[in-house]
Design a protein around this motif. Structure first.
Motif, PDB file in Angstrom:
ATOM      1  N   ASP A 123       0.628  -1.061  -0.143  1.00  0.00           N
ATOM      2  CA  ASP A 123       0.019  -0.232  -0.527  1.00  0.00           C
ATOM      3  C   ASP A 123       0.620   0.948   0.236  1.00  0.00           C
ATOM      4  N   GLY A 124       0.565   1.973  -1.010  1.00  0.00           N
ATOM      5  CA  GLY A 124       1.735   3.091  -0.622  1.00  0.00           C
ATOM      6  C   GLY A 124       2.741   3.263  -1.984  1.00  0.00           C
ATOM      7  N   ALA A 125       3.531   3.864  -2.399  1.00  0.00           N
ATOM      8  CA  ALA A 125       4.894   4.099  -3.438  1.00  0.00           C
ATOM      9  C   ALA A 125       5.971   2.904  -2.985  1.00  0.00           C
ATOM     10  N   VAL A 126       6.019   2.714  -3.426  1.00  0.00           N
ATOM     11  CA  VAL A 126       7.938   1.692  -2.823  1.00  0.00           C
ATOM     12  C   VAL A 126       8.534   2.774  -2.816  1.00  0.00           C
ATOM     13  N   ARG A 127       9.337   3.261  -1.710  1.00  0.00           N
ATOM     14  CA  ARG A 127      10.251   4.659  -1.404  1.00  0.00           C
ATOM     15  C   ARG A 127      11.940   3.499  -1.819  1.00  0.00           C
ATOM     16  N   VAL A 128      12.722   4.607  -2.444  1.00  0.00           N
ATOM     17  CA  VAL A 128      14.118   3.870  -2.835  1.00  0.00           C
ATOM     18  C   VAL A 128      14.401   5.062  -1.903  1.00  0.00           C
ATOM     19  N   ASP A 129      15.435   4.992  -1.469  1.00  0.00           N
ATOM     20  CA  ASP A 129      16.354   5.922  -1.047  1.00  0.00           C
ATOM     21  C   ASP A 129      17.862   5.897  -1.349  1.00  0.00           C
ATOM     22  N   GLY A 130      17.965   7.394  -2.245  1.00  0.00           N
ATOM     23  CA  GLY A 130      19.560   6.488  -2.627  1.00  0.00           C
ATOM     24  C   GLY A 130      20.606   6.635  -1.659  1.00  0.00           C
ATOM     25  N   ARG A 131      20.646   7.706  -0.707  1.00  0.00           N
ATOM     26  CA  ARG A 131      21.698   7.872   0.195  1.00  0.00           C
ATOM     27  C   ARG A 131      22.712   5.848   0.642  1.00  0.00           C
ATOM     28  N   GLU A 132      21.133   5.481   1.427  1.00  0.00           N
ATOM     29  CA  GLU A 132      20.907   4.470   2.047  1.00  0.00           C
ATOM     30  C   GLU A 132      21.376   3.162   0.789  1.00  0.00           C
ATOM     31  N   VAL A 133      21.009   3.362  -0.207  1.00  0.00           N
ATOM     32  CA  VAL A 133      20.944   2.050  -1.279  1.00  0.00           C
ATOM     33  C   VAL A 133      22.931   2.142  -1.210  1.00  0.00           C
ATOM     34  N   MET A 134      23.468   3.898  -1.660  1.00  0.00           N
ATOM     35  CA  MET A 134      24.653   3.899  -1.610  1.00  0.00           C
ATOM     36  C   MET A 134      25.667   3.267  -0.672  1.00  0.00           C
ATOM     37  N   ALA A 135      24.783   4.188   0.453  1.00  0.00           N
ATOM     38  CA  ALA A 135      25.603   3.855   2.287  1.00  0.00           C
ATOM     39  C   ALA A 135      26.326   2.148   2.089  1.00  0.00           C
TER      40      ALA A 135
END
Length: 464
Positions: free
Chosen positions: A75-87
């Motif tokens: 439910d709701g959009a899937v949010r990608v946090d780029g900073r967390e991904v790259m960390a």
């Protein structure tokens, strides 16, 4: 100036160099390992491992967006946090690099030299400003570097290579990927699934390493679902505009396009690192790329006691091949002039996309017309693939007409990396299609698709 007399000097402390060092030591030679850059292999720093970390994040995001057909809803959009991904990418990457650095630094100090090596003559190396090495034999394992055409060099930090991706602190908004090889496909799909607007500009119809026209066409259509993919693009201009890049290119139909991107990711191949070696001071014969001419079996450069291993020779730039070549080169250097040919394992290559691409043994392009039959299976209606909703893929297996032996395969499909290992083992064992079909196949597994392809080949042989 320190002077060192040694049996074998190994230039480069990457995967091939470390293997060469250990092999020469095991053979009883005195050895020194020379490295001018930071310790830690290409695989660990900017290749295999960080790319798979980025791909894993992309697959998680894609899976989260693809649950609805199972009746599972986010439910709701899937949010990608780029900073967390790259960390996470950089943190885990540094962990892998740390293991390699620790292993390298465990080599005694007297057997390691830090600094770039230059040939003074055939058997003398200058390392930095501090050491002159008189080596009876030399192993060149200097690796390779990404190639950036002149058109893109003028773009400054807006033109990047795969090494630069893993230095990002955040994910970009819009990226052009120039080159549709393995690196381009893997990183292009990963960035697209993580939310970037990706345009991939290939040339000459290339789709990764594939040579089979039918598999290539199928794969092209699959990737076009992930990003804008031009397989016959010709880039006419690349211009820096502030913190953006404007590209002008023609597609396969000759139509002109212009677009602006945050970055241009150049994946136009790699070139052997030979420029720092001062090979002009030696009597080694070099080819047009500046690489010493060598025997691909023994890895020996002409009649010289010099051996070239890993990405530096540009034969098979894969980690397991580099390690095997390093062992062979180190052993041959230690035992020179009693050199032996390298016995290569069955050829295997994998693209970690989704669906995956894999190739084992002979390519379609390498096989003589009329010498083989092609077994085919589509994964679109294959049981386990459909259960998992990963039912996209097409496989061709090639079987020799006369011997009935399996000789190669090209495909795109689910779990390709695992099926590739089964096929490479079968190839190395010299199995016939009949022996392979006599092996156990569990139900329901994706490997049943492989069985279908083998049955298709066997059926064709039965009517000949």
């Amino acid at each position: 100036m320190k002077t060192l007399h040694i049996d074998v000097a190994v230039i480069g402390a990457g995967s091939a160099g470390l293997s060469a060092f250990r092999a020469a030591k095991a053979a009883g030679a005195s050895v020194v390992l020379i490295e001018g850059g930071a310790y830690g292999t290409t695989c660990a720093r900017v290749g295999c491992m960080p790319s798979k970390l980025l791909i894993a994040a992309a697959e998680a995001a894609h899976a989260a967006r693809s649950m609805a057909p199972f009746g599972v809803h986010v439910d709701g959009a899937v949010r990608v946090d780029g900073r967390e991904v790259m960390a996470r990418v950089k943190g885990e990457r540094d962990r892998f690099v740390g293991f390699v650095v620790e292993s390298t630094e465990s080599i005694p100090d007297e057997e390691r030299l830090i600094g770039y090596a230059q040939f003074i003559d055939d058997n003398v190396l200058q390392v930095g400003e501090h050491t002159r090495v008189h080596a009876k034999r030399v192993v060149i394992a200097t690796g390779s570097s990404p190639y950036v055409p002149a058109m893109y060099q003028a773009l400054g930090d807006r033109a990047i290579v795969n090494d630069d991706v893993f230095a990002w602190d955040d994910l970009p908004r819009k990226v052009a990927v120039v080159g549709a090889g393995v690196i381009g496909l893997e990183l292009g799909q990963a960035l697209a699934w993580l939310g970037a607007d990706v345009t991939m500009l290939g040339a000459r119809g290339r789709v990764g390493p594939l040579s089979d026209p039918a598999i290539k066409d199928y794969a092209r259509d699959v990737f076009r679902d992930s990003f804008h993919f031009e397989t016959h693009a010709q880039v006419e201009a690349a211009t820096r505009e502030g913190d953006s890049v404007r590209l002008r290119y023609r597609d396969g139909a000759g139509e002109l396009h212009e677009d602006t991107f945050d970055y241009v990711l150049v994946t136009a191949g790699r070139r052997p690192n030979m420029d720092k070696l001062a090979l002009h001071n030696t009597t080694l014969e070099v080819d047009a790329r500046g690489v010493p001419v060598f025997d691909p079996l023994t890895l020996q450069a002409g009649k010289h006691p010099v051996f070239i291993a890993g990405d530096a020779n540009d034969v098979l730039p894969l980690l397991h091949e580099a390690a095997d070549e390093g062992r062979a080169a180190g052993d041959n250097a230690a035992r020179y002039p009693d050199v032996k040919p390298l016995v290569r394992r069955a050829a295997i290559s994998v693209v970690f996309s989704e669906p995956g691409i894999a190739m084992v043994g002979a390519r379609f392009l390498d096989l003589a017309d009329g010498s083989f039959v092609t077994g085919e299976v589509s994964f679109e209606d294959q049981g386990r693939s459909r259960v998992m909703l990963r039912n996209r893929g097409l496989m061709h297996v090639y079987v020799d007409r006369d011997t009935r032996r399996f000789v190669g395969a090209e495909w795109i499909g689910p779990d390709a990396e695992h099926i590739a290992h089964l096929l490479s083992w079968a190839l190395q064992m010299g199995l016939t299609v009949d022996a392979m079909l006599a092996m156990p196949f569990y139900h329901p597994v994706v490997e049943e698709g492989l069985r279908s392809a083998l049955r298709s080949a066997a059926a064709q042989l039965a009517v000949m």
